[in-house]
Scaffold this active site. Structure first.
Site, PDB file in Angstrom:
ATOM      1  N   VAL A   4      33.350 -25.532 115.873  1.00 55.68           N
ATOM      2  CA  VAL A   4      31.924 -25.954 115.398  1.00 55.68           C
ATOM      3  C   VAL A   4      31.295 -26.927 115.934  1.00 55.68           C
ATOM      4  O   VAL A   4      31.970 -28.211 115.746  1.00 55.68           O
ATOM      5  CB  VAL A   4      31.763 -26.115 113.755  1.00 55.68           C
ATOM      6  N   VAL A  31      36.497 -24.310 128.392  1.00 55.47           N
ATOM      7  CA  VAL A  31      37.091 -25.284 127.519  1.00 55.47           C
ATOM      8  C   VAL A  31      38.643 -25.570 127.786  1.00 55.47           C
ATOM      9  O   VAL A  31      38.958 -26.794 127.841  1.00 55.47           O
ATOM     10  CB  VAL A  31      36.996 -24.744 125.946  1.00 55.47           C
ATOM     11  N   ASP A  58      26.917 -16.079 116.734  1.00 59.95           N
ATOM     12  CA  ASP A  58      27.719 -17.556 117.052  1.00 59.95           C
ATOM     13  C   ASP A  58      27.436 -18.146 115.552  1.00 59.95           C
ATOM     14  O   ASP A  58      28.370 -18.967 115.330  1.00 59.95           O
ATOM     15  CB  ASP A  58      27.325 -17.810 118.306  1.00 59.95           C
ATOM     16  N   LYS A  66      30.061 -19.965 112.849  1.00 56.56           N
ATOM     17  CA  LYS A  66      30.258 -21.219 112.584  1.00 56.56           C
ATOM     18  C   LYS A  66      29.871 -21.758 111.040  1.00 56.56           C
ATOM     19  O   LYS A  66      30.515 -22.639 110.427  1.00 56.56           O
ATOM     20  CB  LYS A  66      29.109 -22.151 113.720  1.00 56.56           C
ATOM     21  N   ILE A 107      30.694 -32.542 118.403  1.00 53.64           N
ATOM     22  CA  ILE A 107      30.024 -33.248 117.088  1.00 53.64           C
ATOM     23  C   ILE A 107      31.416 -33.125 116.277  1.00 53.64           C
ATOM     24  O   ILE A 107      31.678 -32.168 115.831  1.00 53.64           O
ATOM     25  CB  ILE A 107      28.933 -32.493 116.754  1.00 53.64           C
ATOM     26  N   GLU A 115      25.335 -16.977 127.747  1.00 55.44           N
ATOM     27  CA  GLU A 115      26.534 -16.308 128.125  1.00 55.44           C
ATOM     28  C   GLU A 115      25.749 -15.043 129.146  1.00 55.44           C
ATOM     29  O   GLU A 115      24.535 -14.928 128.805  1.00 55.44           O
ATOM     30  CB  GLU A 115      27.372 -15.658 127.382  1.00 55.44           C
ATOM     31  N   GLY A 160      30.833 -28.026 119.119  1.00 55.01           N
ATOM     32  CA  GLY A 160      31.472 -28.591 120.235  1.00 55.01           C
ATOM     33  C   GLY A 160      32.028 -30.072 119.964  1.00 55.01           C
ATOM     34  O   GLY A 160      32.876 -30.269 119.099  1.00 55.01           O
ATOM     35  N   GLU A 179      38.796 -28.515 115.000  1.00 57.58           N
ATOM     36  CA  GLU A 179      37.457 -29.383 115.157  1.00 57.58           C
ATOM     37  C   GLU A 179      36.558 -28.747 116.142  1.00 57.58           C
ATOM     38  O   GLU A 179      35.365 -28.846 115.848  1.00 57.58           O
ATOM     39  CB  GLU A 179      37.834 -30.849 115.551  1.00 57.58           C
TER      40      GLU A 179
END
Ligand code: HSE
Length: 414
Positions: free
Chosen positions: A127, A12, A196, A200, A131, A185, A129, A124
């Protein structure tokens, strides 16, 4: 000129640098100010990288640089990210992060520190990515009382379940393929065991309901126990198995939240969300259902959300954005066992005829399911709605001659 630092040059973080320099001109126009990335923090070397001169291994170089006003955190994990982010906020720098583990565990505290220091803490990208979901909930839907948030919040598990449903691939093979394609992963535990998705839904529930919901307060189950038999029974029932994360505000003010596999009816919009896509359904008292859909992971979609937060930080350097929730307490969260549910059960029995009679006596409106090639000792059914604890208690009472292999919630149709 606003100077930015990026902490963490992984998937990222490198995407953030790439998107920033690719679109710098339009980003600056939108921010109404000149911007540059001054430092990139990473312990690894990146020889030949066009921004080689910006790299540092020393966090103090960022913290003590008064020119740096916005810090991007894309390191992931709690430590040292928590310490670094907290220090930046305390020293008057705004922070934007994609780190859902950090926000789910420390969001209330970091938002409070940001408020006290008149800086922004934006997330932002944590959660969904790319969206947009944090801003819509905190701004566009602000006039609503949000009743429910439910969705598919993990791309890796959705990819695995899609392969099981469409191609009858078993769980292990589908997971191996997800790893080969770079979705999962190397250690996929956080994805497949639901952690995960849990982080979120904690972030979304905290934002929507105003009090921090912590991951350890949310009953969480993953998809590693789902078999092709369950997928076939879901089809016979009229739907699909999906990993669902759900949070609902109850009338008594508590939040009912859980993450787990669920039977989702074909009528539901969530049933058609496939592959690595995510979807979040937000039910507001004024808007009704609003659905957000898109790629929930990936370098550039996630980086785009981080850079949008950086633009927002620059635009709101004087007047910080209102994004806030209070700390939570154990009393804020309801016990799912006390709530109503409907359960799918797949079980084996040495006395299937007797088991069938007892199942019909124990559960009102029970619906038996079938699949081709089922072993003679296998029974599968959907219980009908009742308090979840009571349903599970009845199953337990039958444990002498009915051995459940799989128990999955049925997602309620609205
Ligand atoms: N591992 C996550 C997923 C990445 O598969 O959805 C994005 O948070």
């Amino acid at each position: 000129m606003y100077q930015i630092a990026v902490m963490g040059h992984g998937v990222v973080g490198s995407g953030v640098v790439e998107v920033f320099y690719k679109n710098r001109e339009s980003i600056q126009k939108k921010a109404g100010a000149e911007m540059d990335i001054k430092r990139i923090l990473d312990l690894q070397e990146f020889p030949g990288c066009p921004y080689e001169d910006k790299f540092t291994k020393d966090f103090q170089e960022i913290l003590n640089d008064p020119e740096i006003t916005v810090v991007v955190e894309t390191m992931g994990g709690l430590n040292p990210a928590y310490h670094y982010v907290k220090s930046c906020l305390l020293s008057g720098k705004s922070v934007t992060t994609s780190n859902k583990e950090l926000v789910a565990a420390k969001g209330a505290e970091l938002l409070k520190i940001a408020r006290e220091n008149n800086v922004n803490f934006l997330f932002e990208a944590s959660v969904g990515g790319g969206i947009p979901i944090i801003r819509p909930i905190s701004q566009c839907l602000a006039a609503n009382d949000i009743e429910t948030i439910e969705g598919i919040l993990n791309g890796t598990t959705n990819f695995i379940l899609t392969k099981m449903i469409r191609e009858q691939m078993n769980f292990e093979d589908a997971l191996a393929l997800a790893q080969k394609l770079g979705y999962a992963e190397k250690d996929p535990t956080a994805d497949v065991e639901g952690h995960d998705a849990c982080r979120k839904i904690c972030i979304l529930a905290s934002l929507a309901f105003g009090r921090h919901v912590y991951p350890e307060q949310v009953q969480t189950e993953g998809i590693s126990g789902i078999t092709l038999a369950d997928v076939e029974y879901a089809e016979n029932w009229g739907g699909v198995v999906k990993l669902i994360a759900r949070a609902q505000k109850l009338e008594n003010g508590k939040v009912l939240a859980w993450v787990g596999p669920a039977f989702v009816s074909r009528e539901s919009q969530l049933s058609t969300v496939d592959d690595v896509f995510n979807a979040v359904l937000v039910r507001g008292d004024a808007t009704g259902d609003v659905v957000f859909y898109g790629k929930g992971a990936g370098k550039l979609p996630t980086a785009s959300a981080v850079v949008a937060d950086v633009i927002d930080c620059v635009k709101h350097v004087q007047a910080r954005k209102y994004l806030y929730w209070e700390d939570g307490s154990p009393d804020d969260v309801a016990d799912p066992m006390a709530a109503e549910a409907e359960l799918y059960v797949r079980a084996v029995s040495g006395q299937p005829h007797r088991a069938l009679e007892e199942i019909k006596k124990a559960f009102s409106c029970v619906r038996m399911l079938s699949r081709s090639g089922a072993p003679r000792d296998e029974l599968a059914f959907v219980t009908g709605r009742d308090q979840e604890g009571r349903l599970r208690g009845r199953l337990h009472e039958m444990s002498g001659w009915l051995e459940p292999q799989s128990v999955i919630r049925v997602l309620e149709d609205q």
